[in-house]
Design a protein around this motif. Structure first.
Motif: not given
Length: 243
Positions: A90-106
């Motif tokens: 979840l921390a990595m998802q938040a960091a990726l989406e902050t820089v504009g990368v759409f992310t899914r945690v599965v």
């Protein structure tokens, strides 16, 4: 026109990151600037057109084997470790989406309010839509490490290779280079030699699974800025483990 040096050698990859890699210079937990830096590394590869899967360990928060060694029942300890990987994801998802990368945690363990359950076809579709997929909660079973989860999901997602991002080392050595100045780094080594010599590429179950599915493993230094992108472009120090 794309610079030939920036053309990736792989179309879809699995990046395995240890939980300890997220600690930075702390002794425990998450170091937000380090998480943000790794997110930038992933973004730079994503921008090359590479489809990226990730598996992140939980050792910065809780490691099942250590809990078991201290008297905790192993199954309980391993489930606690799986929950630690969800926090990191979840921390990595938040960091990726902050820089504009759409992310899914599965997640291998259903927890619908915070992430998606693992459904292979849905995960493949996310990758085809150029979303980064972070696979979490290991395999969903105790007694298996996140290395094994990375090899399993990489096989299921038909990844071209597993990238093992290491801290403090830039490949596979015959002995620990941090303690032995004369340690030799291998440019290429076979699965069987890595297994027989116990070279700590990843755990033996994961390494055997990668071998059986003919899935190359690239070991490199994730703490080197731009390292992930340069390895995908065929540059920089690394070790390839394959047949």
């Amino acid at each position: 026109m794309t610079d030939p040096a920036d053309r990736p050698h792989y179309k879809r990859v699995m990046l395995k990151v240890s939980g300890e890699a997220l600690m930075g210079d702390q002794g425990y937990g998450l170091h937000p600037p380090t998480v943000a830096r790794i997110a930038e590394e992933v973004k730079s590869v994503h921008e090359m057109g590479v489809e990226v899967c990730m598996v992140i360990g939980g050792g910065n928060i809780f490691r099942g084997l250590q809990g078991s060694a201290q008297g905790m029942e192993r199954t309980t300890a391993d489930y606690m470790g799986m929950l630690a990987t969800v926090m990191n994801a979840l921390a990595m998802q938040a960091a990726l989406e902050t820089v504009g990368v759409f992310t899914r945690v599965v997640s291998a363990i259903p927890m619908d309010q915070i992430c998606e359950p693992y459904i292979r076809r849905r995960a493949v579709r996310h990758l085809e839509k150029k979303r980064v997929c972070i696979f979490t909660a290991g395999t969903g079973n105790p007694y298996f490490t996140t290395d094994t989860a990375a090899a399993l999901r990489a096989s299921e997602m038909a990844c071209d290779a597993i990238f093992m991002g290491k801290n403090g080392v830039d490949g596979v050595y015959d002995k620990d280079p941090r303690q032995n100045a004369d340690a030799k780094r291998y440019d290429k080594i076979s699965y069987d030699e890595a297994l027989s010599r116990n070279l700590k590429v990843m755990d033996t179950s994961a390494l055997a699974l990668a071998r059986d599915n003919n899935l190359p493993i690239i070991v490199f230094g994730l703490d080197q800025p731009g390292g992930f992108r340069s390895i995908l472009a065929g540059e920089g120090p690394h070790t390839i483990v394959e047949r």
